[in-house]
Design a protein around this motif. Structure first.
Motif, PDB file in Angstrom:
ATOM      1  N   LEU A   1      10.895  -3.551  -5.781  1.00 53.67           N
ATOM      2  CA  LEU A   1      10.143  -3.769  -4.379  1.00 53.67           C
ATOM      3  C   LEU A   1       8.996  -1.771  -3.760  1.00 53.67           C
ATOM      4  O   LEU A   1       8.616  -2.668  -3.483  1.00 53.67           O
ATOM      5  CB  LEU A   1      10.211  -3.999  -2.606  1.00 53.67           C
ATOM      6  N   LEU A   2       9.881  -1.240  -4.051  1.00 53.31           N
ATOM      7  CA  LEU A   2      10.058   0.671  -3.636  1.00 53.31           C
ATOM      8  C   LEU A   2       8.968   0.453  -4.694  1.00 53.31           C
ATOM      9  O   LEU A   2       8.032   1.417  -4.431  1.00 53.31           O
ATOM     10  CB  LEU A   2      11.056   0.863  -3.582  1.00 53.31           C
TER      11      LEU A   2
ATOM     12  N   GLN B   1       7.057  -0.760  -6.093  1.00 54.69           N
ATOM     13  CA  GLN B   1       5.055  -1.875  -6.122  1.00 54.69           C
ATOM     14  C   GLN B   1       4.444  -0.884  -5.045  1.00 54.69           C
ATOM     15  O   GLN B   1       3.486  -0.904  -5.508  1.00 54.69           O
ATOM     16  CB  GLN B   1       5.422  -2.903  -5.265  1.00 54.69           C
ATOM     17  N   LYS B   2       4.960   0.089  -4.141  1.00 54.74           N
ATOM     18  CA  LYS B   2       4.524   0.504  -3.257  1.00 54.74           C
ATOM     19  C   LYS B   2       4.165   2.260  -3.711  1.00 54.74           C
ATOM     20  O   LYS B   2       3.137   2.637  -2.911  1.00 54.74           O
ATOM     21  CB  LYS B   2       5.347   0.525  -1.983  1.00 54.74           C
ATOM     22  N   ASP B   3       4.662   2.313  -4.506  1.00 56.38           N
ATOM     23  CA  ASP B   3       5.072   4.057  -5.088  1.00 56.38           C
ATOM     24  C   ASP B   3       3.639   3.931  -4.947  1.00 56.38           C
ATOM     25  O   ASP B   3       3.190   3.527  -5.550  1.00 56.38           O
ATOM     26  CB  ASP B   3       5.684   4.331  -5.949  1.00 56.38           C
ATOM     27  N   VAL B   4       2.893   5.521  -4.572  1.00 58.02           N
ATOM     28  CA  VAL B   4       1.339   6.164  -4.816  1.00 58.02           C
ATOM     29  C   VAL B   4       1.115   6.847  -5.978  1.00 58.02           C
ATOM     30  O   VAL B   4       0.382   6.172  -7.167  1.00 58.02           O
ATOM     31  CB  VAL B   4       0.879   6.943  -3.710  1.00 58.02           C
TER      32      VAL B   4
ATOM     33  N   ILE C   1       1.618   3.685  -8.680  1.00 54.99           N
ATOM     34  CA  ILE C   1      -0.421   2.968  -9.171  1.00 54.99           C
ATOM     35  C   ILE C   1      -0.772   3.702  -9.126  1.00 54.99           C
ATOM     36  O   ILE C   1      -2.213   3.602 -10.030  1.00 54.99           O
ATOM     37  CB  ILE C   1      -0.412   2.899  -7.208  1.00 54.99           C
TER      38      ILE C   1
END
Lengths: 257, 328
Positions: A235-236, A238-241, A244
């Motif tokens: 989950l973390l 997936q959000k990591d800039v 991405i």
């Protein structure tokens, strides 16, 4: 508890640093995914850990010893097995025989005892039973007597996993096990990974299939150009800039065209 | 069931081989069959190395030569008993195999073929030039007949029984090796060296041992040859002979022992077909002997094109067909 501890591992090929001062832990009984764009150093990392390539510096501590710099067969005997991005099956051997070669580390009979057939019946019988058991575990027993060359692509990956599992590993390194699999095959792979983990093996998986990675892994390690750019639960990540940008950014656009 | 059938097949084989000297006292036929038996021993070892482990050797005739010369020298030169000669020849050839295994740890395919070819050429030069031991181009003659516990085997029938008894034991032992753990590891190595390493197979050790066993068997065959014929000369152990041996294994099929054994019997008999078929014309035999190498070459091409897995592959196909019919 950390079963495998990778610390400051570096590998250069000429001017290219394929793995750059990489450190991470693998916890016992977990499934860890390693992701990153092509050329991030994922397969190189596996090659370093399993003795198929030599690291320039660093260490990989497993059961109190360093894995790096050992021969591939020694690494397997110590309890770290792997599969390959390009499957390395024995094409002329059946699925059952492929897995039987994997039982190799636990067998004792050499040339003399085999030639004279002294005290090998129990060993041979146990080996065959173990190979059958593993084929069932991976749900591929119906391919038992088919030679690898005639086995469809999706099943070949499972045969290679079965063979690696036959060596009795504590850590199983899987290099892109879902590559080329369809949706249903990927689902049964996910189920197989859980069964293998529950069987007692810790799994490290290099994978591009994000659906599978997010589903099965407890922790994800993200590599880019040989460096660790992120590590944590799905989950973390997936959000990591940074992730991405490095991994999903340009590639997704290219792939979608 | 399967096991008792295996035992029955072996007993039938023993009976057939044992019956030959009772049925015939044709010295020519028995001598030809001695050559066939010797080739069966060499080819069994080469099938192990090339057919199973996938390691090519174009140097096997040299190992036969090492065994033959060593045994000849130990017995007729040093005057030691026959059995000592056999042990010396076999051991020396096996040691030669250990040495030849070294390049196999680094070289593959064509490069290994070249290295082993070079080995055969070097040994060939030694056989011709080390006159004090080998007799040079003239060879060594007057090699004594085999003798165990005071029993001298000086008749064609007794030598036939010695050679074929040994061949049976060798084929039996090699058959056990190939279906056991070493055989599986060899077939794995043949299929994918990387895959074998990933299974924990100590590939270096396996190659070294397989080379040593294979060379040792060639050496053993060489000792039998020396004492059966009573004479050894370099040309018997030339590169050409190594090529013929390899051709026999290719025709017999990789990953098979029965195939190469059958091929070695058929192809060794071919130039001496008149031993089996007494009415055969002299011109036919002359043709077969003149064109021997070409016939082997054609056999190889036919096999590669029509049945790439050789005689062994045909046997496997027939077996799986009959199994399929049984189960319906």
């Amino acid at each position: 508890m950390s079963l495998l501890k990778v610390s400051h591992v570096t590998k250069r090929f000429g001017g290219l640093t394929a793995v750059d001062d990489l450190s991470f832990d693998v916890h016992e009984g977990s499934i860890k995914a390693v992701i990153g764009p092509n050329g991030a150093g994922k397969s190189t990392l596996f090659n370093l850990l399993t003795g198929f390539d030599r690291a320039d510096s660093g260490a990989a501590t497993f059961l109190g010893g360093d894995l790096l710099g050992r021969r591939p067969d020694t690494v397997v005997r110590r309890g770290v097995a792997r599969t390959f991005q390009n499957t390395q099956l024995f094409e002329e051997l059946t699925a059952h025989e492929n897995v039987l070669v994997g039982v190799e580390p636990s067998l004792r009979a050499g040339f003399v005892r085999s030639a004279l057939r002294i005290g090998i019946r129990a060993e041979e019988r146990d080996a065959r039973e173990r190979a059958d058991h593993i084929l069932r575990l991976l749900d591929i027993e119906r391919w038992r007597d088919v030679i690898a060359a005639d086995i469809p692509h999706g099943v070949r990956r499972s045969v290679e996993i079965a063979r690696a599992l036959a060596t009795g590993p504590q850590v199983l390194l899987l290099d892109e096990p879902a590559a080329g699999l369809n949706g249903a095959e990927t689902q049964s792979l996910a189920a197989a990974l859980y069964r293998i983990r529950d069987h007692g093996a810790t799994i490290v998986v290099v994978e591009h299939d994000m659906g599978l990675v997010m589903e099965v892994s407890e922790e994800i390690l993200v590599l880019d150009r040989g460096r660790k750019i992120a590590e944590g639960p799905p989950l973390l990540i997936q959000k990591d800039v940074a992730v991405i940008e490095a991994y999903l950014g340009e590639e997704v656009e290219d792939d979608d065209v | 069931m399967k096991r008792s059938m295996g035992v029955a097949a072996w007993m039938a084989l023993v009976a057939v081989i044992g019956a030959v000297p009772l049925l015939t006292d044709d010295r020519y036929l028995l001598k030809v069959l001695v050559f066939v038996g010797i080739n069966v021993i060499i080819v069994s070892g080469l099938a192990l190395l090339f057919g199973y482990a996938g390691q090519i050797s174009l140097g096997h005739a040299a190992f036969v030569g090492i065994g033959a010369y060593a045994s000849a020298y130990v017995t007729s030169g040093l005057g030691l008993p026959w059995l000592v000669g056999v042990l010396a020849g076999t051991t020396l050839a096996a040691i030669g195999g250990l040495l030849l295994a070294m390049p196999s740890l680094r070289l593959r395919g064509h490069y290994l073929a070249m290295a082993t070819l070079g080995f055969n050429e070097i040994m060939y030069v030694i056989f011709r030039e080390a006159r004090a031991v080998t007799g040079g181009n003239d060879g060594l003659s007057g090699i004594p007949f085999p003798e165990v516990l005071g029993v001298r085997m000086d008749t064609p029938a007794s030598i036939y029984l010695l050679v074929w008894g040994t061949a049976l034991v060798v084929v039996f032992l090699v058959a056990n090796i190939v279906r056991g753990r070493p055989g599986r590891a060899m077939r794995g190595l043949h299929g994918s060296e990387i895959g074998a390493l990933a299974c924990g197979v100590d590939v270096a050790r396996l190659k070294i041992r397989t080379f040593a066993v294979s060379a040792g068997l060639a050496g053993l065959a060489g000792t039998l040859y020396a004492h059966a014929v009573g004479f050894v000369a370099p040309s018997t152990f030339s590169l050409e002979q190594s090529v013929v041996l390899l051709a026999i294994v290719v025709v017999g099929g990789t990953g098979s022992l029965a195939g190469p054994v059958i091929a070695s019997i058929a192809l060794t008999l071919l130039p001496y077909a008149d031993a089996l078929i007494p009415g055969l014309g002299k011109d036919v035999i002359a043709f077969l002997q003149d064109w021997e190498a070409d016939i082997y070459g054609i056999a190889m091409i036919v096999v590669v094109v029509l049945a790439p897995k050789g005689i062994g592959g045909l046997i496997r196909a027939a077996r799986s067909r009959s199994r399929a019919e049984e189960t319906g």
